[in-house]
Each structure stands twice: as structure tokens, then as C-alpha cells.
Design an enzyme around this catalytic site. Structure first.
Site, PDB file in Angstrom:
ATOM      1  N   ASP A 182     -11.910  -6.408  -0.039  1.00  0.00           N
ATOM      2  CA  ASP A 182     -10.640  -6.834   0.536  1.00  0.00           C
ATOM      3  C   ASP A 182     -10.871  -7.279   1.976  1.00  0.00           C
ATOM      4  OD1 ASP A 182      -7.972  -7.339   0.372  1.00  0.00           O
ATOM      5  OD2 ASP A 182      -7.321  -5.268   0.650  1.00  0.00           O
ATOM      6  N   THR A 240       8.333  -6.031  -4.975  1.00  0.00           N
ATOM      7  CA  THR A 240       9.705  -6.500  -4.723  1.00  0.00           C
ATOM      8  C   THR A 240      10.199  -7.388  -5.864  1.00  0.00           C
ATOM      9  OG1 THR A 240       9.421  -6.342  -2.339  1.00  0.00           O
ATOM     10  CG2 THR A 240      11.146  -7.827  -3.119  1.00  0.00           C
ATOM     11  N   GLY A 242       0.789  -1.222   0.000  1.00  0.00           N
ATOM     12  CA  GLY A 242       0.000   0.000   0.000  1.00  0.00           C
ATOM     13  C   GLY A 242       0.821   1.273   0.000  1.00  0.00           C
ATOM     14  N   SER A 264       5.581 -10.762  -4.318  1.00  0.00           N
ATOM     15  CA  SER A 264       4.633 -10.641  -5.422  1.00  0.00           C
ATOM     16  C   SER A 264       5.081  -9.542  -6.369  1.00  0.00           C
ATOM     17  CB  SER A 264       3.248 -10.325  -4.866  1.00  0.00           C
ATOM     18  OG  SER A 264       3.321  -9.170  -4.079  1.00  0.00           O
ATOM     19  N   ARG A 265       4.428  -9.489  -7.518  1.00  0.00           N
ATOM     20  CA  ARG A 265       4.603  -8.361  -8.417  1.00  0.00           C
ATOM     21  C   ARG A 265       3.592  -7.288  -8.022  1.00  0.00           C
ATOM     22  NH1 ARG A 265       8.039  -9.585 -12.309  1.00  0.00           N
ATOM     23  NH2 ARG A 265       8.225 -11.717 -13.103  1.00  0.00           N
ATOM     24  N   ALA A 266       3.827  -6.067  -8.513  1.00  0.00           N
ATOM     25  CA  ALA A 266       2.908  -4.979  -8.210  1.00  0.00           C
ATOM     26  C   ALA A 266       1.574  -5.200  -8.916  1.00  0.00           C
ATOM     27  CB  ALA A 266       3.486  -3.654  -8.662  1.00  0.00           C
ATOM     28  N   ILE A 267       0.482  -4.777  -8.273  1.00  0.00           N
ATOM     29  CA  ILE A 267      -0.816  -4.751  -8.945  1.00  0.00           C
ATOM     30  C   ILE A 267      -1.164  -3.293  -9.250  1.00  0.00           C
ATOM     31  CG2 ILE A 267      -3.250  -5.305  -8.754  1.00  0.00           C
ATOM     32  CD1 ILE A 267      -2.187  -7.506  -6.690  1.00  0.00           C
ATOM     33  N   THR A 268      -1.237  -2.481  -8.214  1.00  0.00           N
ATOM     34  CA  THR A 268      -1.542  -1.068  -8.449  1.00  0.00           C
ATOM     35  C   THR A 268      -0.363  -0.162  -8.087  1.00  0.00           C
ATOM     36  OG1 THR A 268      -2.412  -0.810  -6.212  1.00  0.00           O
ATOM     37  CG2 THR A 268      -3.987  -1.427  -7.922  1.00  0.00           C
TER      38      THR A 268
END
Lengths: 511, 511
Positions: free
Chosen positions: B253, B199, B164, B190-194
Site C-alpha cells: 500500500d 459509504t 480503516g 467506494s464499496r467496502a473491501i475489508t
């Protein structure tokens, strides 16, 4: 693009584009917006070499929905994020929906803009975050924006039941009683979904129930009463999208949708005064009196806000009304009751609910409405009016109970031992009726010869089954391993009205 | 039936049967169950004369999902009502889900048995009826039943962030710090979503991040640390169905899914001790400290129940960590920081979170962990370990900050007047970064030269944009009408641990 009807049969709404065309559907949901001159729908897109580049392939069924034929113009565009989505999401933070919010959501549903997922979000939100009175009013009003209306030059009276009890054929008596007194009651009814027979299914045994808005506007002022199938009309139709697509598959039934569905359709048909039957008892929609009272008060209040005077009658529903369940059997029982040969529970419930309407109309004093209704039945005026309505709706006005055909495959059940009838399961009865073929097979059904509280001796006939197909009868016999009948008493337990809510008053008639 | 691959391209999962065959799909939902030796999916059925009677037509994509080729056997049957549906419906009556209930629901999701509607019912239920601690524990455990596991012969340490906040590149420092001390930290990310860069996106600038479970089991014990992309592995994958199909389209969420998603994946990789970064601040997932505290305590408790020792660090997140956002820029800043030339916020946050892990491992006394971590950085051991990990993961161990390529289309923003920087919008920053091409375009990104609390003079450079395409830069410049930088302080505001929860203790470092 040009419509090309292709040999594609499916319930799913899909369209076919040429493999070289850009697929406008969204990556995640695969939905795109299909728009004809008449209609808009969300569809899924498939690329296949079944159409030319300038063509869009539609199956028969979707073409019919869209109102298009081969060669018509049609537009397929990327789906715009529905305006309703952020509005629905407001509720995640427990905010209230305004009247504008409701209009946005209902418009998007009406325009076929919401995916199943979004419809589920809307409906589940109402299940968990009960709407308050303001929001329920907004929902009711938003529902009325779409669909057909039927107008009359005088106030319309109505009787409605929230359902849940088998054998509830009282509308077939109430409509002629009310109409015989000169009040206008062009009643629209639904067909059965899970019960053995809806009012429309039952009356269809005697006459036509499919009429257009224009026909109703023409016939009803003359006969003063009608019994028609509401599903044929397009009255405040948005609720059916919610019910069919979400509520039924997920077994949801949020109160606010119940109220808004019913009242919006009443508004669309000009109803001004309504008595609302709330069957309350074991194995019904309203198992507890408290629940029925709360819902009643909400109905009365929302009614007041939208201009419908409502009185709710919480009615006894621990067991079937009368003795019969199934279209033909119920039509026969209703006719018999009007002819003076019916069960006391059917007559009493009909007369008491009619009486409430007479009191609301001011043509009977408070407490005297049921007496007036009983006189209309006993004088034969109700029967005459019933036959007039049957005739006006294309049926045989001289129909006799005996001439109403029932299933030729029959089976009799006898009491296995002596004893009082202590309980009858509504659900068990419904399962048996469904196995026999109700409501689609009009001639199928069940007669319960004894009811709760009666003493029966071993070998007494307690139940009869009727079916048109031997296999259906066998199946029903198999299911019918346990049965039972029940006690008769005055059907109206309590009455909750606008203005003077009178919770304490009991209207339990003597046996 | 025999598989026939047909020229059908669509995101929707549809199959084609011969027009004369019976359509086994359910009337309402049009869904049927497709089953190969490998996989089961719900599909929609279309009848079209594209296949023979004994054939079932599948598009390429669905065939790949099902793991079948032309001529393979495949079975299409009517959809059985999922076992999970009545279990989900228990919640309409506010009942609790047992561990068996959770297993039934999660199994049905894993087996592709739930329609979108049913998935929405499950997820919205959790949104409105928050799960209690027992239910969250059950959900976490149910998630771990499916998917791959990675095992080691020693305890695994881990650092995780609930995300976030843009620019949070601290994992690139923490992993080498922890590994340099000899603890095992094979971190999956994970990869970025928004956000501008996850990382995994950032470290991929320097080395490969895609490894199999076997490769991780082989490499990690040698280097003691790794930075790999978790999405490549199949760790407790059920949550991703829920997130992709329902949470993202409906912007949901629910907390219980956040906790169960994270902890189930940790359980699948053998994590025993974890420090959890909870970025808290305006325009983040956790706007309020109270919210972060509550979630922290729930994480600590669920962790205790499933065998993971967790300490949560509520960290300052009113503005970007460090100065850069975007994969290449962040990789460069992380490397610079390990080389002694980075921003204090990046160094401090990395050192403090690492220190918590050292204290949890018992290799530093309480209060001394950060000192130990700082020594590891200042001695150059962390840098050496970072280069070793880059090398072991197939990157250039001698990489320099200057050799990391950034976008050649650049633009500089200057302060329009004198004044203190009072606020920086995380969301605004994210929009600009997204317009520049983050995270897909590694070379794109933003540098904020000033941060909250700093005094700037008119004309001072406050922001630089980088893009690989001129159009992207133009678009980002258009969006960038208002910008700002911000105050540096110790990043850890509060620490909540298992056993001795110590809400009062503040770890605010001096400026």
C-alpha cells in the site's frame, strides 16, 4: 483425476478440466496446484469440452515436466496461500529474515508454490533492502538444501569467475595446471548467456562436457581435473528459478543472490578452497574497484561461514582476455597458450590465479605460487594434463590448434588511420560476436589483433570476424562500424584473501 | 485473424491459434499482444486444433473484455518490450522519475502492456523507494490522463476518508449538511473491501447509487448533494489495475499510490475544496499520529500543486464510530442521528468535518463552522436535504429507521463480569462482521452497545449480531469469543490545513 494428454502446445502451464467440474483456481490469480508423484507446479485452469469429467488435460510439455503419461493419477487442488508470502512481507517493515524464514521461502520456490508476482516481491525486496551478512549466509545455506550433491574423499579446489568479460578462457589452462600439481579440481562451468562463449561452450569444442554426478565422481579422482557443464547437473537449483523467472526479465541482479547462487553450488560439489576471479573494468559487471572490493570481502566472509576458504582476485577487464572471442577460437587460443604460442595476458592471468590456489593449498609459499604454475606450463606438464582430460572426457587428446575448425565466412577489418588504441568496448565486441552466431555456433567469433595502448598504422589488420553463415557475417559487418584493441599488462590488479586481507598489494606484472 | 468464440472458461487471458500457425508469444513470458478496435491486452497463446488457420479462439469472457463477437477482425502480435520497463529500471539506481517517465509507465499500464512481473517491479519500487513530492505530483497527474471526467460550472466540495475504521457512516450526514448550506457536493464513494460497509454499500440500502456521469451532472446541481458509487464510473481508472493486480495480492500500500489514487479521481470530478478524514488509532491504517501528520502534509502539498485545497482532519479511531457496523444498521444509525436520536460520536464527527468545509468555503468564520453545521442538523434542514437526496436517487424519501430491514438471525452477547471497557479491537469487529455476511449481505452487521471507558455490570448486553443466514450467525458467534465497547469524546484530535498548518490546535470536544 486421470491424465489425458491433449494437443495443446504452449509455454504457459495450463490444464483443462471438464466444463461441469468446479474450477479450484483462485479467483484473482487463476492459479491452482497440480501435483503428481514427482512434482508440484502452479498452473492456470481452463474449462473446455476436451476432456471427460474424471480427466485432466495436459499438453505434452507440461506432462513431461510433471513426469506423467496418459492415464496416470494426478491431483489438482486450490492453491494454498504460500507460507513464504507473510515471510517475504516482513521486509516491508525492514525486519530481518532468519534462517527459518529463508528455508520457508526457498522451499516454496523449490516446490513451485510461488507465483511470478510473489517471486518478484522476493527478488525486488533483495534489490532494494540489501541483505546483511547473516541473511546472505542463510540464503546460501537454504539453497543447498535442494538438489544433487557430488562427494569426494578429499578437499576439492575450484576457480570461479563472476563473469562479464569476453574471451576469459583461463579456466581451460587453470584446471590442467592445478590438476598437474595433484590437486583435485572437477570444475563445473556454465554456458554463456550474453557473452560470446562460456567455459562449458569453449571446452565442448574439444570434448564432451555433459556428465552425471556419478561419472564425475569416477573420472575426476583419476585425472584430478575435469571441465564439465554444471547446467546438466541439478546442483542447488533454486537460484535458476529466481534468475530465469524474475532477474532476467527485470534486469535485476541482487548481490545476495549472486553470492548464494555461486557458493551453494560449490557446497554441493564439495569445494573447500576457491580462487574467485572478479573481472573489473569499463563495461563489465564490476565497473569500479571499490565495488569489487566490497563484494570480495562479502564473498570471503560468507565463504568462511559456510566452510569454503576463498581468495578473490580483482582482475583487469577493461578489454578482452587474450585476442579471441567465440567457442572454437577460444579453444584454439587456450591450446596455443599451453603449447607456448599464446598471448601473454592469457598465460599470465592463468598462472597468477593458479598460483593463488597453490598458496592456499600450502604447496607453494606466499608469493611463489605463480612461479610454480609457470613452471608447470613451461615444462609441458599442463599441456599433457590438458590432453589427458580431453581424452578422459571423450575428445581427441591429439587435437592441434589448426585442426579446430572455424567459420568459413570471414572478414578482415583494417585501421582507418594511424594512432594508439585507447579503448575497446566490451559491449560492442559482444554485439558483434552475437551477430556472428556466438555462443550457439561454435565456429563463429572474433579475433582482435591489436589491443589498448598499441600503436597501429593505417591499413593494419585490427580485427577478423568468423561465421558459419553468410547472412550472420553480413549482419556482424553492419554492426561493426567502430572497433578497437588494447594494452597488455599483468592481469591481477589486487588480491583479497581470507585472514590476511592485503588490499595494498599489487600484482601487476611487467609488460 | 477472425474471432472465433470457443467454449473456454477461465480467469486467465488465453487465446487459441491453429497448431500450424507461428506462435508470436515471447519465449520466456509466453505473452503476446491482442488488439481489437477497442482494447489491447497481454494474453497467453495456446496452439490447439480448435480453430482454423485464419481464426483466433477466444473464450466468452475475453471476447467481452475485447468488445468483439464471432467473425470480428482481431490482431495478435509479438509483444513489444514495454517502453515503461527501462523507465521503471531507472529506480534500481535511485534516479528520479520525471513527469514524462510517469506518463510512459501509466500509459503502458492503461494499455495493458505490462506483465504481472513488471507491474510488481513498479509497485514494489514505490514501496521501497518512496516517491518524493515531485514524483507523487507526476503520478497524480498521469493518472488523470485516462478515464472519464465529470464537469460542473461551479466549484465542487468533497469529503473523503482514507478509511480503516469500521462504522464510519459520517458521509451520510456530511453530504446533506453541506448541500443544505447550498454548496455542491456530488460525492462519489467506494464499496467496502475489508470493512463491514463502505459509504456506497450503506447508502444503497436507502437509494440507488449507480449513476452515469451525465446523470450526476444533471441531478447534482438541483439537489446540491449526491451519494454515488464511484466504481460504476470510469474515473482515473489506472490505479485499480495496480491495486487489484499487485497491491492486494502482495499486501502492499505505497503512500504515493494512495495519494495519487484519491486525488486523481477528485480532479476527474472537478473537486476544488476537500476535507480529508484521517482515522488514526490502534488497528487502523494509521496507527500513529506522526504517520498521519506526515501523510496529511503530503496530501495538502500535492493538493496545492494540482489545484485542490485540502484540509486534513486526524480523527479518533481507536474504536468504531457510533455503535453499528454493517450496511443496513449503519444506514439506520445515520438516519437516526439526523433525526436527533443518534450517538454523539457520529453527530460530532459529522458536524466537525462539515464545519471545516464551511470554513474553507468562507461561509463560516474560522472556529464557527461546526456551530453552523450543528444548527443545520438541529433545525432539521439536514434531514430534509437527506430525504430529498434519497428521493432524487430513486429511494423512498419517507423512509423511517424502523422500516430499514435487518437480519432475522440475531444473537446477544452479555458482559461476563463487572468492569470498565478498556479496549475494542477494530480487526476483531471486522472479522465478526465479515462472518455475518458484510458487506454483501446488507442486512447483516454488529451493534456494539458499550464503548471504551464505560463501566458495565455482569450480564449487561454489550453486543448484538445480525445475519440473514443461520450458518453465518453460527460462524460469527464462534469467532466472537472476545468483544468490547468504548469511550466517547470529540472525534477530531487535530487539524492540518493548507496555508496555515496549525499542528498545535486541538479540537477535542467535551464529553
Amino acid at each position: 483425476m486421470k491424465v489425458k494428454i491433449i494437443n495443446f502446445q504452449t509455454e504457459a502451464e495450463v490444464v483443462v478440466i471438464h466444463p461441469e467440474k468446479d474450477d479450484p483456481s483462485s479467483f484473482r490469480s487463476n492459479l491452482a496446484t497440480l501435483r503428481s508423484d514427482f512434482k508440484q507446479r502452479l498452473v492456470r485452469v481452463i474449462k473446455a469440452p476436451l476432456v471427460a469429467e474424471n480427466e485432466l488435460g495436459l499438453g505434452d510439455k507440461l506432462a513431461k515436466t510433471m513426469g506423467v503419461v496418459d492415464g496416470n493419477d494426478i491431483v489438482l487442488t486450490g492453491r494454498k496461500k504460500p507460507q513464504a508470502l507473510p515471510v517475504i512481507m516482513k521486509k516491508y517493515d525492514h525486519k530481518k529474515w532468519t534462517s527459518d524464514d529463508m528455508r520457508i521461502i526457498v522451499d516454496d520456490i523449490n516446490n513451485g508454490n510461488l507465483s511470478d508476482l510473489e517471486m518478484a516481491a522476493f527478488t525486488l525486496t533483495m534489490q532494494y533492502e540489501s541483505l546483511d551478512t547473516d541473511e546472505t549466509e542463510h540464503l546460501t545455506k537454504a539453497f543447498t538444501i535442494h538438489g544433487e550433491t557430488i562427494e569426494f574423499n578429499e578437499p576439492v579446489y575450484d576457480k570461479h569467475s563472476i563473469g562479464g568479460i569476453p574471451g576469459n578462457k583461463v579456466s581451460l589452462l587453470i584446471v590442467p595446471i592445478i590438476a598437474a600439481a595433484g590437486l583435485l579440481i572437477p570444475k563445473t562451468s556454465s554456458r554463456a548467456i550474453t557473452s560470446p562463449s562460456g567455459t562449458a561452450d569453449t571446452f565442448e569444442v574439444l570434448a564432451n562436457v555433459k556428465f552425471s554426478a556419478e561419472e564425475i565422481q569416477e573420472i575426476a579422482p583419476k585425472t584430478r581435473g575435469m571441465l564439465v557443464w554444471g547446467g546438466q547437473l541439478n546442483l542447488a537449483p533454486v537460484d535458476s528459478e529466481i534468475i530465469t523467472r524474475v532477474e532476467r526479465p527485470l534486469s535485476l541482479d541482487p548481490e545476495s543472490v549472486i553470492i548464494a547462487s555461486i557458493l551453494s553450488k560449490k557446497l554441493s560439489t564439495g569445494v573447500k578452497h576457491m580462487v574467485l576471479d572478479m573481472p573489473t573494468g569499463a563495461e563489465t559487471k564490476m565497473p569500479s574497484r571499490k565495488q569489487a572490493q566490497d563484494l570480495s570481502m562479502l564473498f570471503v566472509e560468507i565463504g568462511r561461514r559456510v566452510g569454503i576458504q576463498i581468495e578473490c582476485a580483482i582482475t583487469y577487464a577493461d578489454q578482452i582476455v587474450g585476442h579471441s572471442a567465440g567457442p572454437a577460437l577460444e579453444a584454439r587460443e587456450a591450446l596455443n597458450t599451453l603449447m607456448g604460442n599464446g598471448p601473454r595476458s592469457v598465460l599470465e592471468k592463468s598462472v597468477e590465479l593458479s598460483g593463488i590456489l597453490f598458496e592456499m593449498a600450502g604447496i607453494a609459499q606466499r608469493g611463489q605460487g605463480a612461479v610454480m604454475a609457470m613452471e608447470i606450463v613451461q615444462s609441458g606438464k599442463a599441456l599433457t594434463k590438458f590432453r589427458e582430460i580431453i581424452g578422459a572426457q571423450g575428445g581427441d587428446p591429439n587435437v592441434t590448434p589448426e585442426s579446430i575448425e572455424v567459420g568459413k565466412y570471414q572478414s578482415v577489418f583494417k585501421a582507418p588511420k594511424d594512432g594508439y588504441i585507447a579503448y575497446i568496448s566490451n559491449n560492442q565486441l559482444k554485439s558483434i560476436a552475437a551477430a556472428l552466431g556466438c555462443p550457439a555456433d561454435k565456429k563463429s567469433g572474433v579475433i582482435l589483433h591489436r589491443k589498448i595502448g598499441e600503436f597501429v598504422k593505417e591499413g593494419d589488420v585490427i580485427m577478423e570476424l568468423f561465421a558459419s553463415r553468410e547472412g550472420a557475417l553480413d549482419h556482424a559487418i553492419q554492426i561493426a562500424t567502430t572497433k578497437s584493441p588494447f594494452r597488455q599488462e599483468g592481469m591481477v590488479l589486487e588480491r583479497i584473501g581470507s585472514g590476511s586481507i592485503d588490499l595494498g598489494r599489487k600484482l601487476i606484472a611487467d609488460e
